[in-house]
Design a protein around this motif. Sequence first.
Motif, PDB file in Angstrom:
ATOM      1  N   PHE A  30      96.390  82.245  89.147  1.00 25.22           N
ATOM      2  CA  PHE A  30      97.602  81.447  89.010  1.00 25.22           C
ATOM      3  C   PHE A  30      98.029  81.421  87.549  1.00 25.22           C
ATOM      4  O   PHE A  30      97.259  81.744  86.645  1.00 25.22           O
ATOM      5  CB  PHE A  30      97.394  80.021  89.542  1.00 25.22           C
ATOM      6  N   THR A  31      99.278  81.050  87.321  1.00 26.29           N
ATOM      7  CA  THR A  31      99.839  80.938  85.981  1.00 26.29           C
ATOM      8  C   THR A  31     100.092  79.471  85.677  1.00 26.29           C
ATOM      9  O   THR A  31     100.637  78.749  86.510  1.00 26.29           O
ATOM     10  CB  THR A  31     101.176  81.721  85.889  1.00 26.29           C
ATOM     11  N   LEU A  32      99.682  79.048  84.502  1.00 24.59           N
ATOM     12  CA  LEU A  32      99.901  77.669  84.079  1.00 24.59           C
ATOM     13  C   LEU A  32     101.329  77.516  83.564  1.00 24.59           C
ATOM     14  O   LEU A  32     101.768  78.275  82.699  1.00 24.59           O
ATOM     15  CB  LEU A  32      98.915  77.280  82.971  1.00 24.59           C
ATOM     16  N   ALA A  33     102.040  76.542  84.088  1.00 28.39           N
ATOM     17  CA  ALA A  33     103.409  76.278  83.641  1.00 28.39           C
ATOM     18  C   ALA A  33     103.394  75.622  82.264  1.00 28.39           C
ATOM     19  O   ALA A  33     102.410  74.981  81.876  1.00 28.39           O
ATOM     20  CB  ALA A  33     104.113  75.363  84.644  1.00 28.39           C
ATOM     21  N   ASP A  34     104.489  75.784  81.525  1.00 24.19           N
ATOM     22  CA  ASP A  34     104.623  75.097  80.244  1.00 24.19           C
ATOM     23  C   ASP A  34     104.566  73.589  80.473  1.00 24.19           C
ATOM     24  O   ASP A  34     105.130  73.077  81.435  1.00 24.19           O
ATOM     25  CB  ASP A  34     105.959  75.444  79.584  1.00 24.19           C
ATOM     26  N   ASN A  35     103.878  72.896  79.577  1.00 23.25           N
ATOM     27  CA  ASN A  35     103.766  71.447  79.666  1.00 23.25           C
ATOM     28  C   ASN A  35     103.842  70.902  78.238  1.00 23.25           C
ATOM     29  O   ASN A  35     102.865  70.935  77.508  1.00 23.25           O
ATOM     30  CB  ASN A  35     102.453  71.062  80.338  1.00 23.25           C
ATOM     31  N   LYS A  36     105.006  70.432  77.847  1.00 21.80           N
ATOM     32  CA  LYS A  36     105.227  69.966  76.470  1.00 21.80           C
ATOM     33  C   LYS A  36     104.324  68.798  76.094  1.00 21.80           C
ATOM     34  O   LYS A  36     104.036  68.595  74.911  1.00 21.80           O
ATOM     35  CB  LYS A  36     106.695  69.575  76.271  1.00 21.80           C
ATOM     36  N   ALA A  37     103.872  68.033  77.073  1.00 22.60           N
ATOM     37  CA  ALA A  37     103.026  66.867  76.788  1.00 22.60           C
ATOM     38  C   ALA A  37     101.551  67.231  76.636  1.00 22.60           C
ATOM     39  O   ALA A  37     100.768  66.432  76.127  1.00 22.60           O
ATOM     40  CB  ALA A  37     103.184  65.825  77.890  1.00 22.60           C
ATOM     41  N   ALA A  38     101.171  68.419  77.072  1.00 24.54           N
ATOM     42  CA  ALA A  38      99.749  68.806  77.053  1.00 24.54           C
ATOM     43  C   ALA A  38      99.341  69.302  75.666  1.00 24.54           C
ATOM     44  O   ALA A  38     100.058  70.055  75.022  1.00 24.54           O
ATOM     45  CB  ALA A  38      99.497  69.887  78.093  1.00 24.54           C
ATOM     46  N   LYS A  39      98.162  68.849  75.222  1.00 27.13           N
ATOM     47  CA  LYS A  39      97.616  69.295  73.942  1.00 27.13           C
ATOM     48  C   LYS A  39      97.051  70.695  74.082  1.00 27.13           C
ATOM     49  O   LYS A  39      96.467  71.036  75.105  1.00 27.13           O
ATOM     50  CB  LYS A  39      96.484  68.362  73.496  1.00 27.13           C
ATOM     51  N   LYS A  40      97.192  71.472  73.012  1.00 24.86           N
ATOM     52  CA  LYS A  40      96.570  72.795  72.958  1.00 24.86           C
ATOM     53  C   LYS A  40      95.123  72.576  72.530  1.00 24.86           C
ATOM     54  O   LYS A  40      94.844  72.286  71.366  1.00 24.86           O
ATOM     55  CB  LYS A  40      97.296  73.697  71.967  1.00 24.86           C
ATOM     56  N   ASP A  41      94.219  72.660  73.503  1.00 22.15           N
ATOM     57  CA  ASP A  41      92.799  72.487  73.229  1.00 22.15           C
ATOM     58  C   ASP A  41      91.998  73.067  74.393  1.00 22.15           C
ATOM     59  O   ASP A  41      92.551  73.661  75.296  1.00 22.15           O
ATOM     60  CB  ASP A  41      92.452  71.015  72.984  1.00 22.15           C
ATOM     61  N   SER A  42      90.698  72.874  74.370  1.00 17.97           N
ATOM     62  CA  SER A  42      89.839  73.358  75.444  1.00 17.97           C
ATOM     63  C   SER A  42      89.954  72.409  76.644  1.00 17.97           C
ATOM     64  O   SER A  42      89.809  71.192  76.483  1.00 17.97           O
ATOM     65  CB  SER A  42      88.390  73.432  74.964  1.00 17.97           C
ATOM     66  N   LYS A  43      90.251  72.973  77.788  1.00 19.95           N
ATOM     67  CA  LYS A  43      90.377  72.170  79.014  1.00 19.95           C
ATOM     68  C   LYS A  43      89.492  72.781  80.096  1.00 19.95           C
ATOM     69  O   LYS A  43      89.295  73.982  80.144  1.00 19.95           O
ATOM     70  CB  LYS A  43      91.827  72.142  79.500  1.00 19.95           C
ATOM     71  N   ARG A  44      88.979  71.915  80.958  1.00 18.52           N
ATOM     72  CA  ARG A  44      88.164  72.372  82.087  1.00 18.52           C
ATOM     73  C   ARG A  44      89.042  72.352  83.332  1.00 18.52           C
ATOM     74  O   ARG A  44      89.659  71.343  83.661  1.00 18.52           O
ATOM     75  CB  ARG A  44      86.946  71.487  82.266  1.00 18.52           C
ATOM     76  N   PHE A  45      89.105  73.493  84.007  1.00 14.56           N
ATOM     77  CA  PHE A  45      89.858  73.633  85.252  1.00 14.56           C
ATOM     78  C   PHE A  45      88.866  73.735  86.407  1.00 14.56           C
ATOM     79  O   PHE A  45      87.855  74.432  86.308  1.00 14.56           O
ATOM     80  CB  PHE A  45      90.746  74.878  85.206  1.00 14.56           C
ATOM     81  N   TYR A  46      89.177  73.033  87.491  1.00 10.08           N
ATOM     82  CA  TYR A  46      88.334  73.006  88.685  1.00 10.08           C
ATOM     83  C   TYR A  46      89.126  73.561  89.858  1.00 10.08           C
ATOM     84  O   TYR A  46      90.315  73.267  90.003  1.00 10.08           O
ATOM     85  CB  TYR A  46      87.923  71.565  89.032  1.00 10.08           C
ATOM     86  N   VAL A  47      88.462  74.336  90.705  1.00  9.41           N
ATOM     87  CA  VAL A  47      89.069  74.831  91.944  1.00  9.41           C
ATOM     88  C   VAL A  47      88.304  74.220  93.106  1.00  9.41           C
ATOM     89  O   VAL A  47      87.068  74.219  93.120  1.00  9.41           O
ATOM     90  CB  VAL A  47      89.029  76.375  92.016  1.00  9.41           C
ATOM     91  N   ARG A  48      89.061  73.692  94.058  1.00 11.38           N
ATOM     92  CA  ARG A  48      88.477  73.102  95.266  1.00 11.38           C
ATOM     93  C   ARG A  48      88.881  73.962  96.459  1.00 11.38           C
ATOM     94  O   ARG A  48      90.066  74.168  96.697  1.00 11.38           O
ATOM     95  CB  ARG A  48      88.991  71.680  95.459  1.00 11.38           C
ATOM     96  N   LEU A  49      87.901  74.483  97.202  1.00  9.26           N
ATOM     97  CA  LEU A  49      88.152  75.223  98.436  1.00  9.26           C
ATOM     98  C   LEU A  49      87.868  74.272  99.595  1.00  9.26           C
ATOM     99  O   LEU A  49      86.720  73.902  99.854  1.00  9.26           O
ATOM    100  CB  LEU A  49      87.261  76.464  98.531  1.00  9.26           C
ATOM    101  N   ILE A  50      88.948  73.847 100.251  1.00 12.23           N
ATOM    102  CA  ILE A  50      88.831  72.898 101.356  1.00 12.23           C
ATOM    103  C   ILE A  50      88.796  73.682 102.662  1.00 12.23           C
ATOM    104  O   ILE A  50      89.726  74.428 102.979  1.00 12.23           O
ATOM    105  CB  ILE A  50      89.996  71.889 101.332  1.00 12.23           C
ATOM    106  N   LEU A  51      87.708  73.513 103.396  1.00 10.06           N
ATOM    107  CA  LEU A  51      87.465  74.252 104.637  1.00 10.06           C
ATOM    108  C   LEU A  51      88.310  73.682 105.772  1.00 10.06           C
ATOM    109  O   LEU A  51      88.795  72.555 105.685  1.00 10.06           O
ATOM    110  CB  LEU A  51      85.980  74.173 104.985  1.00 10.06           C
ATOM    111  N   PRO A  52      88.455  74.436 106.868  1.00 10.20           N
ATOM    112  CA  PRO A  52      89.209  73.918 108.023  1.00 10.20           C
ATOM    113  C   PRO A  52      88.688  72.569 108.536  1.00 10.20           C
ATOM    114  O   PRO A  52      89.449  71.771 109.071  1.00 10.20           O
ATOM    115  CB  PRO A  52      89.047  75.014 109.079  1.00 10.20           C
TER     116      PRO A  52
END
Length: 113
Positions: free
Chosen positions: A17-39
Amino acid sequence: LKDEYKAKTIDRLKIAFTLADNKAAKKDSKRFYVRLILPSGDVFSDKNNGGGTTMLENGNEVKYTMSQNVAFTNSGQKLEFTMLKGFNYTEGNYIIEVVCEGNIIGSGFFNVK
């Protein structure tokens, strides 16, 4: 882009995926989480595959499937997560959620037949 797959042909799951521009977000190290929700509604979360739990902004603890730290530059970055098979996929609708800083920032789905 396909959104329906045969269970026996799935050998890995690649989420990009591509991260959209976010003027309020700081440029720093961020942790991204992915959740796979089963049926079934459960989240696939296996510590051996990088899963665990994190907190949402509302205080709820949720399971996640995988995560990674990213040097966020606020420049339309493309992120990619890849998970080896991990389990046998069953028929149904799978939901993918992306979480950062306690907020669900995106979602998608695919079907397995």
